[in-house]
Design an enzyme around this catalytic site. Structure first.
Site, PDB file in Angstrom:
ATOM      1  N   ASN A  91       0.666  -1.231   0.058  1.00  0.00           N
ATOM      2  CA  ASN A  91       0.018   0.025   0.084  1.00  0.00           C
ATOM      3  C   ASN A  91       0.822   1.318  -0.119  1.00  0.00           C
ATOM      4  OD1 ASN A  91      -2.518   1.690   0.974  1.00  0.00           O
ATOM      5  ND2 ASN A  91      -0.667   1.880   2.392  1.00  0.00           N
ATOM      6  N   TYR A  94       3.192   9.461 -11.737  1.00  0.00           N
ATOM      7  CA  TYR A  94       2.101   8.718 -10.959  1.00  0.00           C
ATOM      8  C   TYR A  94       1.582   7.699 -11.672  1.00  0.00           C
ATOM      9  CZ  TYR A  94      -1.304   7.619  -7.153  1.00  0.00           C
ATOM     10  OH  TYR A  94      -2.093   6.952  -6.114  1.00  0.00           O
ATOM     11  N   ILE A 153      -9.967   9.189  -2.673  1.00  0.00           N
ATOM     12  CA  ILE A 153     -10.358   8.801  -1.223  1.00  0.00           C
ATOM     13  C   ILE A 153      -9.813   9.942  -0.342  1.00  0.00           C
ATOM     14  CG2 ILE A 153      -9.884   6.972   0.371  1.00  0.00           C
ATOM     15  CD1 ILE A 153     -11.142   5.903  -2.365  1.00  0.00           C
TER      16      ILE A 153
HETATM   17  P1  NAP Z   1      -1.326   8.746   2.570  1.00  0.00           P
HETATM   18  O1  NAP Z   1      -2.356   8.969   3.543  1.00  0.00           O
HETATM   19  O2  NAP Z   1      -0.345   9.853   2.115  1.00  0.00           O
HETATM   20  O3  NAP Z   1      -0.476   7.689   3.319  1.00  0.00           O
HETATM   21  C1  NAP Z   1       0.745   7.001   2.640  1.00  0.00           C
HETATM   22  C2  NAP Z   1       1.224   5.885   3.520  1.00  0.00           C
HETATM   23  O4  NAP Z   1       2.563   5.560   3.080  1.00  0.00           O
HETATM   24  C3  NAP Z   1       1.855   6.621   5.055  1.00  0.00           C
HETATM   25  O5  NAP Z   1       1.737   5.352   5.979  1.00  0.00           O
HETATM   26  C4  NAP Z   1       3.453   6.680   4.646  1.00  0.00           C
HETATM   27  O6  NAP Z   1       4.118   6.365   6.007  1.00  0.00           O
HETATM   28  C5  NAP Z   1       3.605   5.500   3.772  1.00  0.00           C
HETATM   29  N1  NAP Z   1       4.851   5.708   2.904  1.00  0.00           N
HETATM   30  C6  NAP Z   1       5.099   6.537   1.705  1.00  0.00           C
HETATM   31  N2  NAP Z   1       6.626   6.375   1.511  1.00  0.00           N
HETATM   32  C7  NAP Z   1       6.966   5.351   2.035  1.00  0.00           C
HETATM   33  C8  NAP Z   1       7.780   4.622   1.862  1.00  0.00           C
HETATM   34  N3  NAP Z   1       9.052   5.052   0.992  1.00  0.00           N
HETATM   35  N4  NAP Z   1       8.269   3.383   2.688  1.00  0.00           N
HETATM   36  C9  NAP Z   1       7.195   3.070   3.436  1.00  0.00           C
HETATM   37  N5  NAP Z   1       6.202   3.612   3.800  1.00  0.00           N
HETATM   38  C10 NAP Z   1       5.937   4.917   2.881  1.00  0.00           C
HETATM   39  O7  NAP Z   1      -1.815   7.968   1.427  1.00  0.00           O
HETATM   40  P2  NAP Z   1      -3.090   6.912   1.028  1.00  0.00           P
HETATM   41  O8  NAP Z   1      -4.093   7.940   0.319  1.00  0.00           O
HETATM   42  O9  NAP Z   1      -3.422   6.288   2.228  1.00  0.00           O
HETATM   43  O10 NAP Z   1      -2.634   6.153  -0.125  1.00  0.00           O
HETATM   44  C11 NAP Z   1      -2.185   4.686   0.097  1.00  0.00           C
HETATM   45  C12 NAP Z   1      -2.094   4.081  -1.131  1.00  0.00           C
HETATM   46  O11 NAP Z   1      -3.224   4.010  -1.888  1.00  0.00           O
HETATM   47  C13 NAP Z   1      -0.999   4.506  -2.199  1.00  0.00           C
HETATM   48  O12 NAP Z   1      -0.385   3.847  -2.675  1.00  0.00           O
HETATM   49  C14 NAP Z   1      -1.621   5.730  -2.947  1.00  0.00           C
HETATM   50  O13 NAP Z   1      -1.006   5.744  -4.267  1.00  0.00           O
HETATM   51  C15 NAP Z   1      -2.871   4.612  -3.310  1.00  0.00           C
HETATM   52  N6  NAP Z   1      -4.114   5.557  -3.769  1.00  0.00           N
HETATM   53  C16 NAP Z   1      -4.578   6.443  -2.993  1.00  0.00           C
HETATM   54  C17 NAP Z   1      -5.857   7.222  -3.389  1.00  0.00           C
HETATM   55  C18 NAP Z   1      -6.396   8.461  -2.761  1.00  0.00           C
HETATM   56  O14 NAP Z   1      -7.288   8.921  -3.199  1.00  0.00           O
HETATM   57  N7  NAP Z   1      -6.008   8.815  -1.447  1.00  0.00           N
HETATM   58  C19 NAP Z   1      -6.088   6.875  -4.620  1.00  0.00           C
HETATM   59  C20 NAP Z   1      -5.788   5.847  -5.400  1.00  0.00           C
HETATM   60  C21 NAP Z   1      -4.719   5.172  -5.069  1.00  0.00           C
HETATM   61  P3  NAP Z   1       5.001   7.532   6.510  1.00  0.00           P
HETATM   62  O15 NAP Z   1       4.075   8.951   6.999  1.00  0.00           O
HETATM   63  O16 NAP Z   1       5.751   6.990   7.822  1.00  0.00           O
HETATM   64  O17 NAP Z   1       6.240   7.940   5.500  1.00  0.00           O
END
Ligand code: NAP
Length: 245
Positions: free
Chosen positions: A88, A153, A186
């Site tokens: 994730n 991305y 999201i």
């Molecule tokens: P988020 O709130 O920004 O959280 C990202 C998470 O990834 C955090 O726990 C962060 O941890 C961790 N992270 C970032 N870089 C990292 C690394 N190099 N190694 C280990 N952990 C890392 O993002 P989210 O919205 O929950 O997104 C989660 C996933 O869903 C992502 O892959 C994103 O691309 C995908 N996604 C999100 C959306 C959306 O609308 N939100 C839509 C489609 C897909 P730290 O803070 O400890 O760095």
């Protein structure tokens, strides 16, 4: 029998919600984080308070092989063999294509693509030995259709989809399933920098008329991990409110 799941990027957002969902379903959970130690440790402590020995906060930058190997070792020593890996952890960035630097491009692919490769490669030898396991990769609807001002991305998330399909074919004979979830918009910190009018426009464009919640994605991930999905592999499940069909 309790099973163990490793969820990368579980300090907040979709990853955190997914870790809690798996825990509620009886799993032991390894809560990976990169920088947000406090949030990840607080979550693990709360889960351990309610069910001792059920969670571990584990630091690793998923783009670094030595850190990923150490994370998997720590998680398996503390919680047992990893049966489910949820890839994730991810980063996003909005920028005009002509302004993208080589560093922007490389960092995006290091975290969003190489991270998936390294984590899958770290858990697979054990899964192949045990002839069981599930890997669920988080892509994005932009990896399916592409997004303006998010070319790197979109390309990275498209790579995650192709990775899922290829690996599913390769490890299927070892009874390991590899699937993908491609979320829509999201409500997480990742979208925190988007101006409210952009979010409103996305909500209006979404046939179901809402922005998704992290729990919507956690449920989709859980479905793919559950026995109900045992005949499903190499697929993309797209909880996006109908925005991309
Ligand atoms: P988020 O709130 O920004 O959280 C990202 C998470 O990834 C955090 O726990 C962060 O941890 C961790 N992270 C970032 N870089 C990292 C690394 N190099 N190694 C280990 N952990 C890392 O993002 P989210 O919205 O929950 O997104 C989660 C996933 O869903 C992502 O892959 C994103 O691309 C995908 N996604 C999100 C959306 C959306 O609308 N939100 C839509 C489609 C897909 P730290 O803070 O400890 O760095």
């Amino acid at each position: 029998m309790e099973k163990t799941a490793l969820i990368t990027g579980a300090s907040r957002g979709i990853g955190r919600e997914t870790a809690v969902k798996f825990w509620r379903e009886g799993f032991r959970v390894a809560v990976n984080y990169q920088k947000s130690a406090e949030a990840a440790k607080e979550l693990a402590a709360e889960l351990n308070r309610l069910r001792p020995g059920s969670a571990l906060a584990v630091q690793a930058d998923v783009s670094k092989k030595d850190q990923v190997l150490s994370m998997v070792r720590q998680a398996e020593e503390a919680l047992g063999p990893i049966e489910v890996l949820v890839n994730n952890a991810g980063i996003a960035q909005q920028k005009l294509f002509t302004d993208l630097t080589e560093e922007d491009w490389d960092r995006m692919f290091q975290v969003d693509v190489k991270g998936v490769f390294l984590c899958a490669q770290a858990v697979l030898p054990g899964m192949i030995r045990r002839k069981r396991g599930k890997i669920i990769n988080i892509s994005s609807m932009w990896g399916q259709v592409g997004a303006s001002c998010e070319v790197h991305y979109s390309a990275a998330k498209g790579a995650v989809i192709a990775f899922t399909k290829a690996l599913a074919q390769e490890v299927g004979p070892s009874h390991i399933q590899v699937n993908c979830v491609a979320p829509g918009v999201i409500a997480t910190e990742m979208n925190g920098a988007l101006p409210p009018e952009v979010l409103d426009a996305l909500r209006e464009e979404t046939p179901l008329g809402v922005i998704g919640q992290p729990g919507d994605i956690a449920e989709a991930v859980w479905f793919l991990a559950s026995p109900q999905a045992d005949f499903i592999t190499g697929q993309v499940l797209a909880p996006n409110g109908g925005l991309v069909l």
